[in-house]
Design a protein around this motif. Structure first.
Motif, PDB file in Angstrom:
ATOM      1  N   GLY A 128       1.924   1.866  -3.457  1.00 38.82           N
ATOM      2  CA  GLY A 128       0.812   2.359  -4.257  1.00 38.82           C
ATOM      3  C   GLY A 128       0.463   3.807  -3.944  1.00 38.82           C
ATOM      4  N   LEU A 129       0.708   4.212  -2.691  1.00 37.94           N
ATOM      5  CA  LEU A 129       0.342   5.568  -2.296  1.00 37.94           C
ATOM      6  C   LEU A 129       1.408   6.581  -2.671  1.00 37.94           C
ATOM      7  CD1 LEU A 129      -1.089   4.722   1.200  1.00 37.94           C
ATOM      8  CD2 LEU A 129      -2.303   6.030  -0.510  1.00 37.94           C
ATOM      9  N   LEU A 144       0.830  -1.201   0.000  1.00 39.11           N
ATOM     10  CA  LEU A 144       0.000   0.000   0.000  1.00 39.11           C
ATOM     11  C   LEU A 144       0.865   1.252   0.000  1.00 39.11           C
ATOM     12  CD1 LEU A 144      -2.877  -0.997   2.425  1.00 39.11           C
ATOM     13  CD2 LEU A 144      -2.942  -0.821  -0.055  1.00 39.11           C
ATOM     14  N   VAL A 201      -4.502   2.230   7.029  1.00 39.52           N
ATOM     15  CA  VAL A 201      -4.635   0.782   6.867  1.00 39.52           C
ATOM     16  C   VAL A 201      -3.249   0.157   6.745  1.00 39.52           C
ATOM     17  CG1 VAL A 201      -5.567  -1.044   5.427  1.00 39.52           C
ATOM     18  CG2 VAL A 201      -6.879   1.037   5.777  1.00 39.52           C
ATOM     19  N   ALA A 204      -5.923   5.410   3.532  1.00 37.83           N
ATOM     20  CA  ALA A 204      -5.219   4.213   3.070  1.00 37.83           C
ATOM     21  C   ALA A 204      -3.893   4.047   3.809  1.00 37.83           C
ATOM     22  CB  ALA A 204      -4.990   4.287   1.564  1.00 37.83           C
TER      23      ALA A 204
END
Lengths: 613, 113, 315, 97
Positions: free
Chosen positions: A199-200, A196, A221, A218
């Protein structure tokens, strides 16, 4: 040739090559040992250990002379495309501790894992895995990239698990399998968070992330997943189902490594994550939750340790409690908006890790010496053992004293720093937990010592004589831990004010005395109330009156102990631990979300600088 | 919702299935299978992240792809080690279970050495 | 909604259904069979994600070798099944686990939906620096140059896994041959396959490795292909696993990381950096490392599937 | 010419898909191992063969075409062997599926 740098530190510093050396020397040791095998493996390992020790020392020196962290860009590729190695004060200190503990364990294991004429299984595996753990830990301490850290974490696990089952008994095989599966679950969660993050923010480099990470849902998480995964690998309460059987069942030298160093690896990454990758993200509730788990670990681990019948299990449960101690620093070091506020608390947490690494390794080695001579380690049967193994008993005692936080041990300094931070922040409840932790530690150490120093019930029938070199290795580590408080930590750890001094004077003496007496007296009381004692010797009549007074209170204590021991059995069931793991993911996500709302209104200034000198 | 996102949701679901299996299946080999399922979910997620980062003529960001390849090899090593441990445990103890009913002090006391 | 999207949704649903089956199936053997099928279909998703390198790896290692490993274990563990089934946790625990898993998966899904648009990417950076290696396959560039450290460490992971698996041998069997001795009818159909397929498979494996410099493929994919061929021959009883004490075997097992390390240090000697390649010789150096790696990967993967040494080297 | 080839492709691939479908239905519905195997081999041999045949006109170059045929041959070989082995195991009372 390299990708245009976006960060200031994206250049290799002079002497940065030391960082590479600290990794490839043990790796080369692993490769060579694998080929050479046979009789020379031990000598090869010793040579590698000496070399590695020198490199760790050189890094400490080089860091002091440089005005920032040491950096090395692998392949001259700058992040985000490439991977950087970085050594700040925290990494240098941890690397040195790892080197010291591994050296001492190597000396100890030289007697246990000496290959015979032909190559045999246990020495071959032990020495290679020892060097493997070392290489992996050095990467953990130096790695500047979350995915490289993932590979390093897996390396640690793959090297640690076979050490648990080195003697091949069914119980240890089961313990190793539990450990492996739970640790793998943890690493999958960690990898999820890493995914993640990529991806961020399009990078996994820690420094770059610290500039880019924003409080977004996000991100929360990701942070919750990674935190919980690392907690599972660190065995913080209540995710410790694998720890007691694994640490108590392994051979002594392996236990020392597992308890002293391996759990610190994932702890260290957690520190990096919370303090460096995502400053400004963890909220008040999340830090309190983390420390609350730590506090629960202290109570749980200590009480269950007091009720164990075997020495190695006492030490293993003590590790559980001491891991809890490491997490008390989070609410004290981080401000309510998740920024580093008190460097002293952070330093205290790290110092606690360092002291525990040395002291716990010493205690496991001492227990190993005792086990080797007695052929068993039932606490009730330890009477008179100090005659046969005076040095090992001394090492155990000194290790215990160091853990209790008595001057001038590292744990003492850690406790002082944390207490100071607690006082500054007005979070008095953590001060209570800190003091209680010292008392509990004193309780189980005293309980063991009381048995060890008791007269022998039967003459010790020894299979083999005590090996002085093994006992000495344990003693050296214990002394290390005991004297840690005297070292100049300011150079490496963010300690703002001077360390509490040790000047002598009437006031200082009385203060010191009170600090020594509190844990020891408290510990005696706790040990009396909660410990498992045999019936008092019948011929001592003077014991009876005090016993009559203590008895009712003791009964309450025993009932409480029973309850905690039963919940220990409950929590160590696999499905329960699994569900707890997921609940913690959700809790951490929720706690951070709570802080997120707060920060949505007042976004922190972009003062995300290098935290560590 | 793009088709890439759909795969991302499938990946999240695979992780969920894997977690459930890992927790509730008593047979260790099933836990290992569940771990692999979970791992494959994570890798798919990385693939989705890479696919979203398609640029410069690449259909998929090469960095996450490389991470996945490394990750697959690591996961395979983990599976092999776990299976070997499990087979050895079965061979030694005659049963293959992670259950630890006995109090910890009883479970390790019969040591051979 | 295009046809392709519908196709992808159906593909994903089938794969996910198989995944659920591996968790829900009653019998362990059936679950592992389900996992093999799952492992063979997942590569299709990878192709749809335009990650052919990963698709090849996942098919070869995830589905193929992983499947062999799990199926073999399931067959050997069949006797343990009833005892384990009796330990299924109670309904409350299962409900709790289901609830918690669903919530974690939901949080993850939310995170996926919240990923930024446009997504950050390193693809342009990877392209811009590709000239430094002379290889056209960007994934190989990342593995062998930009993130070479990870790749080297992962070779060490494989080696430690071997040490770990071997450490599970009994003391008597130390240095012996890993895994059980496979018996098969030397004139049977399996032996026939094991004679016919390997020449083809070896060519394909080497091709996959060789083409990896510029096209999808590489050392992992090729290496696992070779490992599969080797295992086929072993399982057909045509040859036996080598004794773990063999010096040559050990050398092959460390060749990959060893050469990687040596070339990495060479970069230092030439005044560049650890794991940096001189631009003029980058391609031959990388291919050299990969040749060593293919060998190491093939033998390591094969031995990991074979298991711990079980038989003394004499027999 | 290319139109005729496209028609051939569509026809052959559809026929191949039909055999796959039939094979899968058979695998799920047939009562015992041997009959299930019988259904499976239809999918492997005929189904895949037709799909490959249909794709050949679209292959573009002889090399790609040869690769396609190679895939079919390899699957034939593997399928035939594995079916034999499963059938033998089934007859000896092995895993009944």
């Amino acid at each position: 040739m390299s990708y245009p740098a976006t960060v200031l530190d994206a250049v290799t510093t002079t002497r940065g090559f030391l960082l590479v050396l600290s990794i490839i020397v043990p790796v080369a040791g692993v490769l060579l040992a694998f080929v050479v095998g046979g009789r020379h493996i031990e000598r090869l390992a010793f040579a590698t250990i000496l070399f590695g020790l020198a490199i760790a020392a050189a890094i400490l020196v080089a860091l002091q002379q440089s005005d920032g962290p040491l950096v090395y860009l692998l392949g001259a590729w700058a992040p985000p495309l490439g991977v950087a190695l970085r050594a700040d004060g925290l990494s240098a200190v941890m690397m040195m501790v790892a080197a010291v503990v591994i050296s001492a364990v190597g000396v100890f294991a030289g007697a246990d894992f000496r290959p015979a004429a032909a190559e045999s299984r246990a020495p071959f595996a032990f020495w290679i895995l020892l060097l493997g753990i070392w290489a992996a830990l050095n990467i953990v301490f130096l790695g500047g990239d979350l995915f490289t850290l993932y590979v390093a974490l897996e390396l640690v696990t793959f090297a640690a698990v076979p050490l648990v089952s080195l003697d091949g008994r069914a119980e240890t095989l089961q313990a190793a399998l539990r450990y492996l599966l739970f640790a793998l679950t943890g690493s999958v969660l960690y990898l999820l968070g890493t995914t993640l993050f990529y991806g961020l923010y399009g990078t996994l480099d820690i420094v770059l992330l610290s500039h880019r990470v924003r409080a977004q849902p996000a991100t929360l998480v990701a942070a919750a997943l990674m935190t919980t995964g690392l907690l599972a690998k660190t065995a913080l309460f209540p995710l410790y189902l694998w720890l007691p059987p694994a640490h108590a069942g392994a051979p002594a030298a392996a236990s020392a490594i597992l308890s002293g160093l391996v759990v610190k690896g994932s702890f260290f990454i957690l520190v990096r994550l919370w303090f460096q990758v995502m400053p400004g993200l963890p909220g008040f509730a999340a830090t309190q939750l983390l420390a609350a788990l730590g506090g629960a670990a202290i109570v749980f681990g200590s009480v269950v340790a007091l009720r164990q019948e075997r020495l190695k299990l006492v030490i293993a449960y003590s590790t559980l409690a001491q891991i809890g101690y490491l997490f008390l620093m989070f609410p004290l070091a981080l401000s309510a908006s998740g920024q580093l506020e008190s460097g002293g608390a952070l330093a205290g947490g790290l110092l606690q890790a360092v002291s525990h690494a040395t002291a716990k390794a010493a205690m496991f080695l001492a227990a190993g010496s005792i086990y080797a001579v007695l052929g068993q380690d039932r606490i009730a049967g330890l009477g008179g053992v100090w005659r046969a193994l005076p040095i090992a008993v001394l090492a155990f005692a000194l290790g215990g004293v160091a853990l209790m936080g008595i001057q001038p041990s590292g744990a003492y300094l850690a406790k002082e720093l944390l207490l100071q931070a607690a006082a500054e922040k007005g979070q008095w409840w953590w001060a209570v937990v800190l003091q209680a932790g010292g008392i509990f530690t004193a309780a189980y150490v005293l309980l063991v010592l009381a048995h060890v120093l008791a007269p022998a019930k039967a003459p010790i029938a020894s299979d083999r004589p005590a090996l002085r070199i093994q006992e000495t290795a344990a003693l050296a580590l214990a002394l290390c831990s005991l004297l840690l408080g005297l070292l100049p930590w300011e150079a490496y750890l963010p300690i703002a004010q001077g360390i509490p001094s040790y000047r002598l004077g009437p006031e200082a003496v009385s203060k010191t005395l009170s600090k020594v007496l509190l844990p020891i007296l408290g510990g005696t009381v706790v040990a009396t109330l909660l410990g498992r004692w045999g019936p008092p010797p019948a011929h001592i009549t003077s014991w009876k009156p005090p016993l009559a007074v203590v008895d009712p209170i003791r009964r309450i204590g025993l009932a409480l102990g029973d309850l905690i021991e039963r919940s220990d059995g409950f929590l160590r069931q696999w499905p329960v631990a699994g569900v707890t793991l997921l609940v913690l993911v959700l809790l951490f996500g929720g706690c951070n979300a709570d802080g997120l709302v707060m920060r949505m209104q007042a976004r922190p200034a972009s003062g995300r600088h290098q935290l560590f000198a | 919702m793009t088709d890439t996102t759909i795969f991302g949701l499938y990946a999240a679901a695979a992780v969920g299935f894997g977690l459930y299996g890992l927790i509730t299946n008593p047979q260790p080999l099933r836990k290992i299978v569940a771990f692999n399922l979970m791992g494959s979910g994570v890798f798919l997620l990385l693939g989705v992240v890479g696919r979203r980062g398609a640029a410069a003529g690449f259909g998929n960001d090469p960095v996450p792809q490389a991470l996945v390849i490394t990750g697959i090899v690591v996961a395979f090593s983990a599976t092999a080690l776990a299976v070997a441990l499990l087979l050895r445990l079965f061979q030694t103890a005659g049963s293959a279970t992670l259950r630890d009913d006995a109090p910890a002090s009883a479970s390790i006391n019969q040591s051979g050495d | 909604m295009t046809v392709a999207t519908i196709l992808e949704m159906v593909l994903g649903a089938v794969v996910l259904g198989l995944g659920a089956w591996t968790i829900a199936a009653r019998e362990t053997f059936a679950a592992t069979v389900g996992y093999v099928a799952y492992g063979l279909l997942v590569p299709l998703i990878w192709v749809r994600l335009d990650a052919v390198d990963v698709a090849l790896t996942e098919a070869a290692i995830g589905g193929g070798l992983g499947g062999v490993l799990l199926l073999g274990a399931a067959a050997r563990l069949r006797a343990s099944e009833p005892a384990a089934a009796a330990e299924t946790p109670g309904k409350i625990v299962r409900l709790g686990a289901a609830g918690a898993s669903v919530m974690v998966a939901a949080a993850l899904s939310a995170a996926v939906l919240l990923l930024p648009d446009p997504a950050p990417t390193l693809a342009p950076a990877a392209i811009a620096n590709a000239s430094a290696t002379g290889l056209a396959n960007p994934v190989t560039n990342v593995l062998m140059a930009f993130r070479a450290m990870d790749t080297m460490l992962e070779k060490v992971v494989l080696l430690l896994a071997i040490v770990g698996v071997w450490s599970l041998a009994s003391d008597q069997a130390w240095g012996g041959r890993p895994g059980p001795r496979h018996q098969a009818d030397p004139h049977g159909v399996f032996a026939f396959l094991a004679r016919l397929l390997p020449p083809v498979g070896i060519v394909v494996g080497i091709y996959m490795f060789w083409t990896g410099a510029d096209h999808p493929g590489g050392a992992f994919q090729g290496g696992s292909m070779l490992a599969a061929m080797w295992l086929l021959v072993i399982m057909a009883g045509l040859t036996d696993t080598p004794p773990a004490s063999g010096r040559w075997l050990r050398l092959v097992l460390i060749a990959g990381p060893g050469v990687f390390l040596a070339v990495g240090l060479g970069g230092v000697c030439f005044g560049l950096a650890f794991l940096a390649y001189p631009p003029t010789n980058a391609k031959p150096l990388i291919l050299g490392i990969e040749v060593a790696m293919v060998l190491t990967i093939a033998v390591t993967l094969g031995l990991l599937v074979a298991g711990a040494p079980e038989r003394s080297p004499q027999r | 010419m290319s139109f005729a080839l496209d028609i051939l492709t569509i026809a052959a691939v559809s026929a191949g898909a039909f055999f796959f479908l039939a094979g899968t239905v058979g695998l799920l519905r047939f009562p015992d191992t041997l009959t299930r195997l019988h259904a499976l081999t239809k999918a492997d041999n005929l189904g895949l063969g037709l799909v490959v045949l249909g794709l050949l006109p679209q292959a573009g170059s002889v090399r790609h075409g040869l690769k396609l045929v190679g895939i079919w041959l390899l699957v034939l070989l593997a399928g035939a062997t594995v079916s034999q082995l499963i059938a033998r195991a089934a007859r000896q009372g092995g895993p009944a599926r």
